[in-house]
Enzyme design. Structure first.
Site, PDB file in Angstrom:
ATOM      1  N   HIS A  82       7.415 -48.525 -24.635  1.00  0.00           N
ATOM      2  CA  HIS A  82       6.076 -48.083 -25.049  1.00  0.00           C
ATOM      3  C   HIS A  82       5.054 -48.736 -24.133  1.00  0.00           C
ATOM      4  O   HIS A  82       5.204 -49.894 -23.758  1.00  0.00           O
ATOM      5  CB  HIS A  82       5.812 -48.500 -26.500  1.00  0.00           C
ATOM      6  CG  HIS A  82       4.507 -47.999 -27.025  1.00  0.00           C
ATOM      7  ND1 HIS A  82       4.332 -46.712 -27.459  1.00  0.00           N
ATOM      8  CD2 HIS A  82       3.303 -48.612 -27.169  1.00  0.00           C
ATOM      9  CE1 HIS A  82       3.082 -46.549 -27.859  1.00  0.00           C
ATOM     10  NE2 HIS A  82       2.434 -47.687 -27.689  1.00  0.00           N
ATOM     11  N   ASP A 161       0.214 -46.266 -40.679  1.00  0.00           N
ATOM     12  CA  ASP A 161      -0.374 -46.459 -39.351  1.00  0.00           C
ATOM     13  C   ASP A 161      -1.174 -45.235 -38.948  1.00  0.00           C
ATOM     14  O   ASP A 161      -2.257 -45.352 -38.372  1.00  0.00           O
ATOM     15  CB  ASP A 161       0.712 -46.727 -38.306  1.00  0.00           C
ATOM     16  CG  ASP A 161       0.128 -46.675 -36.902  1.00  0.00           C
ATOM     17  OD1 ASP A 161      -0.725 -47.542 -36.619  1.00  0.00           O
ATOM     18  OD2 ASP A 161       0.448 -45.766 -36.129  1.00  0.00           O
ATOM     19  N   ARG A 168      -9.466 -46.726 -37.781  1.00  0.00           N
ATOM     20  CA  ARG A 168      -9.893 -47.747 -36.804  1.00  0.00           C
ATOM     21  C   ARG A 168     -10.656 -47.100 -35.664  1.00  0.00           C
ATOM     22  O   ARG A 168     -11.662 -47.614 -35.181  1.00  0.00           O
ATOM     23  CB  ARG A 168      -8.671 -48.489 -36.257  1.00  0.00           C
ATOM     24  CG  ARG A 168      -8.071 -49.474 -37.245  1.00  0.00           C
ATOM     25  CD  ARG A 168      -6.677 -49.879 -36.818  1.00  0.00           C
ATOM     26  NE  ARG A 168      -6.655 -50.491 -35.516  1.00  0.00           N
ATOM     27  CZ  ARG A 168      -5.621 -50.417 -34.662  1.00  0.00           C
ATOM     28  NH1 ARG A 168      -4.520 -49.774 -34.986  1.00  0.00           N
ATOM     29  NH2 ARG A 168      -5.685 -51.011 -33.495  1.00  0.00           N
ATOM     30  N   SER A 183       0.407 -51.774 -35.446  1.00  0.00           N
ATOM     31  CA  SER A 183       0.388 -50.319 -35.262  1.00  0.00           C
ATOM     32  C   SER A 183       1.516 -49.885 -34.316  1.00  0.00           C
ATOM     33  O   SER A 183       2.325 -49.008 -34.637  1.00  0.00           O
ATOM     34  CB  SER A 183      -0.986 -49.931 -34.695  1.00  0.00           C
ATOM     35  OG  SER A 183      -0.991 -48.620 -34.230  1.00  0.00           O
ATOM     36  N   LYS A 187       5.628 -48.156 -35.516  1.00  0.00           N
ATOM     37  CA  LYS A 187       6.185 -46.875 -35.053  1.00  0.00           C
ATOM     38  C   LYS A 187       7.490 -47.099 -34.299  1.00  0.00           C
ATOM     39  O   LYS A 187       8.460 -46.376 -34.465  1.00  0.00           O
ATOM     40  CB  LYS A 187       5.182 -46.163 -34.146  1.00  0.00           C
ATOM     41  CG  LYS A 187       3.986 -45.647 -34.919  1.00  0.00           C
ATOM     42  CD  LYS A 187       3.010 -44.952 -34.016  1.00  0.00           C
ATOM     43  CE  LYS A 187       2.234 -45.905 -33.149  1.00  0.00           C
ATOM     44  NZ  LYS A 187       0.811 -45.993 -33.365  1.00  0.00           N
TER      45      LYS A 187
HETATM   46  N1  URA Z   1      -1.444 -47.723 -29.555  1.00  0.00           N
HETATM   47  C1  URA Z   1      -1.089 -47.658 -30.867  1.00  0.00           C
HETATM   48  O1  URA Z   1      -0.149 -46.979 -31.233  1.00  0.00           O
HETATM   49  N2  URA Z   1      -1.812 -48.376 -31.756  1.00  0.00           N
HETATM   50  C2  URA Z   1      -2.857 -49.144 -31.397  1.00  0.00           C
HETATM   51  O2  URA Z   1      -3.448 -49.766 -32.244  1.00  0.00           O
HETATM   52  C3  URA Z   1      -3.208 -49.199 -30.046  1.00  0.00           C
HETATM   53  C4  URA Z   1      -2.477 -48.475 -29.135  1.00  0.00           C
END
Ligand code: URA
Length: 445
Positions: A82, A161, A168, A183, A187
């Protein structure tokens, strides 16, 4: 549990218990708290922070708010990567098939472009027919069949999330390290991984431009991964200028195909291979980085990685002819022009945020999640910090829908590319590796 009690306690510098954080995530995912109260709690977190135990509890609650992939019995290691995002960062697109071609299962879940950064899903969707919205069951079946899937977050994965991220984004509370870490990790941990590699960007175009804050984010995510039994490695990479040449959705698919054919810009290729090395070592498919690099280079040279990408495109409903004939299959911008240097000198900066905002101004990105994206537009950035130019040297190509777009894009290039005098020392492309053992500075230039 009354949310107002939690809000005031956090506002006044107190802490919430593990049970309270977990209950909060579950209740919010189930729509039992109003957004205005949750927004207040987020702002209190933004200013007061979370200690490690609180951050971990919130992460657990977010993870448990949805379903998870389970690859028990697959017979292959499952690893993902990621990136915290940037401009021109198309690395996920060549990396996933490349690593899958080396025998690792890659259930890659990516995001859309928002703010000045681009998103892998938007890039993939510039391939006609490509479907990124698979259910968890469909994603799992595809990984079992061909070893890789490229999907977006659905309501099934970490729904807490999904809601928190949107809130947010609308309340100026994105840039809080514990919230970003929870966050991203909620995932990724839902993917049922044996290992995770993170690309944390630093520099002017990164979410978190300052190296010390980006390192804190990296260490926080490594600690969460370890606590959840998912070994996690971070490479800190440079986002002080756009990555590669292509910036824009369809253009970045073309450049990803160049990488898969063994070519492409040196920086994009190097970041792809460096992250791939970490993935193969974590997966136990290579004894060390050197051995991993040769496997990755073989998969590129033999065409196996390109064939894996073709398989993924076909499996997800995309037109597989894109692999051999991207120019014909991908959407093309109607208008193009080159912007040239007005005077001689050395390129000091190519401002990634200006280019990222330029893509949005051309129609290739979004300001709100509802905006439609034109995949054909963007930039080809032909210079980087340290490039010597003369008057008339091409700086960038602009691809636009119409002549007004060409003017907007050309103005962006003139603003983004700063030409000065004297030499410039480019930042290292990959500056640090962060693991459970600590932070290691790297020499790679
Ligand atoms: N990417 C995400 O999935 N969450 C965040 O808070 C920032 C970047």
């Amino acid at each position: 549990m009354h949310l107002i009690d939690l809000i005031t306690r956090k506002r006044d510098g107190g802490r919430l218990t593990t049970a309270e954080w977990r209950a909060f995530a579950a209740e919010y995912a189930a729509d039992r708290y109003p957004d205005y109260q949750v927004a207040a709690l987020l702002m209190a977190i933004y200013f007061r922070g979370l200690d490690d135990e609180e951050g971990f509890a919130l992460l657990q609650g977010m993870l448990e708010s949805g379903g998870r992939l389970d690859f028990t019995g697959l017979g292959k290691p499952v690893v993902d990567k990621h990136s915290t995002g940037g401009v021109g960062d198309k690395v996920s697109i060549p990396l996933a098939p490349l690593v899958a071609a080396c025998g690792v299962a890659v259930p890659m879940m990516s995001g859309r472009g928002l703010g000045h950064t681009g998103g892998t899903l938007d890039k993939l969707e510039s391939i006609p027919g490509f479907n990124t919205q698979l259910s968890l069951a469909e994603a799992k079946a595809q990984v079992e069949r061909i070893g890789c899937v490229l999907i977006g977050q659905t309501g099934e994965i970490a729904p807490a999330d999904k809601k928190l991220y949107a809130l947010r984004d609308a309340t100026g509370t994105v840039e809080a390290i514990p919230l970003i870490a929870a966050s991203i990790m909620s995932k990724k941990l839902a993917e049922g991984l044996n290992g995770l590699v993170l690309d944390v960007k630093t520099g002017a175009g990164a979410f978190m431009p300052e190296l010390d804050r980006a390192l804190t984010l990296a260490k926080t995510m490594v600690a969460i991964g370890e606590q959840c039994g998912c070994p996690t490695v971070v490479l800190m990479t440079n986002m002080d200028h756009p990555l590669g040449v292509a910036c824009g959705n369809a253009l970045e698919i073309e450049e990803s195909l160049d990488i898969l054919r063994g070519g492409g810009p040196a920086d994009t290729r190097e970041v792809t291979i460096a992250l791939g090395e970490q993935m193969l070592v974590l997966a136990g498919m290579a004894a060390d980085q050197g051995a991993a690099r040769s496997q990755l280079e073989d998969a590129l040279a033999s065409g196996k990685a390109l064939e894996k990408f073709r398989e993924i495109v076909a499996a997800q409903g995309g037109d597989p002819r894109v692999v051999d004939d991207p120019e014909r299959i991908l959407p093309r911008a109607k208008e193009q022009t080159l912007v040239v240097a007005s005077h001689a000198g050395v390129v000091h900066r190519v401002e990634p945020r200006v280019i990222g905002r330029g893509i949005i101004a051309l129609g290739g990105g979004r300001l709100t999640m509802e905006d439609a994206v034109d995949p054909s537009v963007g930039f080809r950035i032909l210079v980087r910090p340290g490039t010597h130019v003369k008057a008339g040297t091409p700086l960038a190509g602009v691809l636009a829908r119409d002549s007004a777009g060409l003017e907007i894009g050309s103005a962006c290039v003139r603003e983004a590319v700063i030409i000065g005098e004297g030499d410039v020392t480019p930042q290292p492309l990959i500056s640090h590796r962060v693991t459970a053992a600590g932070v290691h500075a790297l020499d790679a230039a």
